[in-house]
Scaffold this motif. Sequence first.
Motif, PDB file in Angstrom:
ATOM      1  N   GLN A  56       0.823  -1.212   0.000  1.00  0.00           N
ATOM      2  CA  GLN A  56       0.000   0.000   0.000  1.00  0.00           C
ATOM      3  C   GLN A  56       0.855   1.259   0.000  1.00  0.00           C
ATOM      4  N   GLU A  57       1.863   1.299   0.851  1.00  0.00           N
ATOM      5  CA  GLU A  57       2.713   2.487   0.948  1.00  0.00           C
ATOM      6  C   GLU A  57       3.554   2.686  -0.312  1.00  0.00           C
ATOM      7  N   ASP A  58       4.107   1.591  -0.825  1.00  0.00           N
ATOM      8  CA  ASP A  58       4.940   1.691  -2.030  1.00  0.00           C
ATOM      9  C   ASP A  58       4.117   2.146  -3.231  1.00  0.00           C
ATOM     10  N   PHE A  59       2.895   1.637  -3.352  1.00  0.00           N
ATOM     11  CA  PHE A  59       2.043   2.044  -4.467  1.00  0.00           C
ATOM     12  C   PHE A  59       1.620   3.501  -4.306  1.00  0.00           C
ATOM     13  N   LYS A  60       1.397   3.921  -3.086  1.00  0.00           N
ATOM     14  CA  LYS A  60       1.081   5.329  -2.816  1.00  0.00           C
ATOM     15  C   LYS A  60       2.195   6.230  -3.337  1.00  0.00           C
ATOM     16  N   GLU A  61       3.446   5.833  -3.117  1.00  0.00           N
ATOM     17  CA  GLU A  61       4.577   6.626  -3.596  1.00  0.00           C
ATOM     18  C   GLU A  61       4.620   6.673  -5.123  1.00  0.00           C
ATOM     19  N   LEU A  62       4.302   5.555  -5.764  1.00  0.00           N
ATOM     20  CA  LEU A  62       4.271   5.530  -7.232  1.00  0.00           C
ATOM     21  C   LEU A  62       3.217   6.500  -7.766  1.00  0.00           C
ATOM     22  N   ILE A  63       2.065   6.541  -7.112  1.00  0.00           N
ATOM     23  CA  ILE A  63       0.995   7.448  -7.534  1.00  0.00           C
ATOM     24  C   ILE A  63       1.441   8.898  -7.374  1.00  0.00           C
ATOM     25  N   GLU A  64       2.109   9.195  -6.280  1.00  0.00           N
ATOM     26  CA  GLU A  64       2.611  10.547  -6.051  1.00  0.00           C
ATOM     27  C   GLU A  64       3.682  10.902  -7.076  1.00  0.00           C
ATOM     28  N   ASP A  65       4.528   9.934  -7.431  1.00  0.00           N
ATOM     29  CA  ASP A  65       5.578  10.175  -8.426  1.00  0.00           C
ATOM     30  C   ASP A  65       4.989  10.514  -9.793  1.00  0.00           C
ATOM     31  N   ALA A  66       3.775  10.035 -10.063  1.00  0.00           N
ATOM     32  CA  ALA A  66       3.117  10.314 -11.351  1.00  0.00           C
ATOM     33  C   ALA A  66       2.504  11.709 -11.387  1.00  0.00           C
ATOM     34  N   GLY A  67       2.540  12.439 -10.263  1.00  0.00           N
ATOM     35  CA  GLY A  67       2.051  13.813 -10.229  1.00  0.00           C
ATOM     36  C   GLY A  67       0.772  14.024  -9.451  1.00  0.00           C
ATOM     37  N   PHE A  68       0.217  12.961  -8.880  1.00  0.00           N
ATOM     38  CA  PHE A  68      -1.026  13.100  -8.120  1.00  0.00           C
ATOM     39  C   PHE A  68      -0.740  13.675  -6.730  1.00  0.00           C
ATOM     40  N   GLU A  69      -1.717  14.385  -6.195  1.00  0.00           N
ATOM     41  CA  GLU A  69      -1.608  14.970  -4.875  1.00  0.00           C
ATOM     42  C   GLU A  69      -2.742  14.477  -3.979  1.00  0.00           C
ATOM     43  N   LYS A  70      -2.604  14.716  -2.682  1.00  0.00           N
ATOM     44  CA  LYS A  70      -3.579  14.254  -1.695  1.00  0.00           C
ATOM     45  C   LYS A  70      -3.853  12.756  -1.842  1.00  0.00           C
ATOM     46  N   VAL A  71      -2.778  11.985  -1.990  1.00  0.00           N
ATOM     47  CA  VAL A  71      -2.898  10.542  -2.211  1.00  0.00           C
ATOM     48  C   VAL A  71      -3.141   9.839  -0.875  1.00  0.00           C
ATOM     49  N   THR A  72      -4.165   9.021  -0.849  1.00  0.00           N
ATOM     50  CA  THR A  72      -4.510   8.245   0.341  1.00  0.00           C
ATOM     51  C   THR A  72      -4.883   6.832  -0.082  1.00  0.00           C
ATOM     52  N   TYR A  73      -4.977   5.951   0.896  1.00  0.00           N
ATOM     53  CA  TYR A  73      -5.477   4.607   0.592  1.00  0.00           C
ATOM     54  C   TYR A  73      -6.250   4.073   1.784  1.00  0.00           C
ATOM     55  N   GLU A  74      -7.131   3.147   1.500  1.00  0.00           N
ATOM     56  CA  GLU A  74      -7.922   2.471   2.529  1.00  0.00           C
ATOM     57  C   GLU A  74      -7.817   0.970   2.302  1.00  0.00           C
ATOM     58  N   SER A  75      -7.308   0.256   3.279  1.00  0.00           N
ATOM     59  CA  SER A  75      -7.216  -1.197   3.189  1.00  0.00           C
ATOM     60  C   SER A  75      -8.552  -1.826   3.549  1.00  0.00           C
ATOM     61  N   LEU A  76      -8.942  -2.828   2.788  1.00  0.00           N
ATOM     62  CA  LEU A  76     -10.199  -3.539   3.019  1.00  0.00           C
ATOM     63  C   LEU A  76      -9.916  -5.012   3.272  1.00  0.00           C
ATOM     64  N   THR A  77     -10.734  -5.629   4.109  1.00  0.00           N
ATOM     65  CA  THR A  77     -10.619  -7.069   4.388  1.00  0.00           C
ATOM     66  C   THR A  77      -9.190  -7.427   4.794  1.00  0.00           C
ATOM     67  N   SER A  78      -8.696  -6.761   5.841  1.00  0.00           N
ATOM     68  CA  SER A  78      -7.350  -6.998   6.389  1.00  0.00           C
ATOM     69  C   SER A  78      -6.239  -6.746   5.381  1.00  0.00           C
ATOM     70  N   GLY A  79      -6.493  -5.898   4.393  1.00  0.00           N
ATOM     71  CA  GLY A  79      -5.460  -5.561   3.419  1.00  0.00           C
ATOM     72  C   GLY A  79      -5.424  -6.475   2.207  1.00  0.00           C
ATOM     73  N   ILE A  80      -6.364  -7.389   2.094  1.00  0.00           N
ATOM     74  CA  ILE A  80      -6.409  -8.233   0.889  1.00  0.00           C
ATOM     75  C   ILE A  80      -6.533  -7.348  -0.348  1.00  0.00           C
ATOM     76  N   VAL A  81      -7.328  -6.291  -0.231  1.00  0.00           N
ATOM     77  CA  VAL A  81      -7.398  -5.295  -1.293  1.00  0.00           C
ATOM     78  C   VAL A  81      -7.270  -3.919  -0.659  1.00  0.00           C
ATOM     79  N   ALA A  82      -6.995  -2.920  -1.498  1.00  0.00           N
ATOM     80  CA  ALA A  82      -6.935  -1.534  -1.033  1.00  0.00           C
ATOM     81  C   ALA A  82      -7.468  -0.633  -2.126  1.00  0.00           C
ATOM     82  N   ILE A  83      -8.079   0.462  -1.697  1.00  0.00           N
ATOM     83  CA  ILE A  83      -8.517   1.501  -2.621  1.00  0.00           C
ATOM     84  C   ILE A  83      -7.569   2.689  -2.459  1.00  0.00           C
ATOM     85  N   HIS A  84      -6.876   3.044  -3.530  1.00  0.00           N
ATOM     86  CA  HIS A  84      -5.984   4.196  -3.533  1.00  0.00           C
ATOM     87  C   HIS A  84      -6.678   5.357  -4.248  1.00  0.00           C
ATOM     88  N   SER A  85      -6.493   6.540  -3.727  1.00  0.00           N
ATOM     89  CA  SER A  85      -7.127   7.745  -4.279  1.00  0.00           C
ATOM     90  C   SER A  85      -6.097   8.849  -4.419  1.00  0.00           C
TER      91      SER A  85
END
Length: 342
Positions: free
Chosen positions: A309-338
């Motif tokens: 989750q954290e590493d993917f968040k950094e990739l999203i920020e590197d692409a130019g996105f701001e206010k990047v957050t994520y929410e883990s679901l079902t103990s982290g089996i999936v996550a929604i990144h925004s």
Amino acid sequence: MQCDVLSGSCHPIAKMAAPGSCVLWSYCCRGSSRVMLCYGLPRLRSSWPGVPLGARHLSQGKRATETHFGFETVPEKEKGGKVYQVFESVAKKYDVMNDMMSLGIHRIWKDLLLQKMHPFPGTQLLDVAGGTGDIAFRFLNYVQAQHQGKQKRQLRAQQNLSWEEIAKKYQNEEDSLGGSRVVVCDINREMLKIGKQKAYARGYKAGLAWVLGDAEELPFDDDKFDVYTIAFGIRNVTHIDRALQEAHRVLRRGGRFLCLEFSQVNNPVVSRLYDLYSFQVIPVLGEVIAGDWKSYQYLVESIRQFPSQEDFKELIEDAGFEKVTYESLTSGIVAIHSGFKL
């Protein structure tokens, strides 16, 4: 209006059409070919697999020559074809297998994605790797309900209207989506075929277009969409960074990126059970239900290769996105990144 890219019929899409015409290209495993001229979609770009990349990508420099395909190391140029073959193979049983593998929980995850998006009437959505239409159909249902609710509130506020006037207002309502539109973009022809069949069976026509396209080379002009979604698709692209840059490019200022993807389990007990289920059960289900062990073995392995989750968040920020957050679901089996394009 609906644009049927694969069969060749095309109609205007309100508020999304760029002036002029656009050329669509059909993708196959060994290159690309021009298939039709289409009017009314956002202007398409002809940089498809097999076509020389533009200067924008040439400037990125030489990339690594190898990448992962599940746990296997393969040349970068081969991964796209291998992934294409996986989804071509599983397309017909894709929805059934999703229900079986997740015990139906994938439906809840996708509903939560729409709740987080909270689209309003007039929203222009690009759903990438969305071939079977799950996110697109949810989006259309959501914005239609929003628009109808708004309409009812307006009518209630006008206490002096007669029954005839109220009925006339409903009859004159031409766009039940309030101007909202969704374009489903997928690189796999078979996945799009299944999605189109589902749309026809369920009566989805207005506000829906299907485009054959690559997440790393989106065939749209800059600043075209309000929201970009990709659900369980970004881990399959060869260059995640390039796909994220493309997402940023096609979004308007203030636009939102939303990604639903398998992620890193954060509970040790759940992690052990999840690994056991993934490697011992899912491939067996793939063989029994879809007649395809290898494709589902790849899908399981590809999940383990995807960033945390954290590493993917950094990739999203590197692409130019701001206010990047994520929410883990079902103990982290999936996550929604925004993230937002500001």
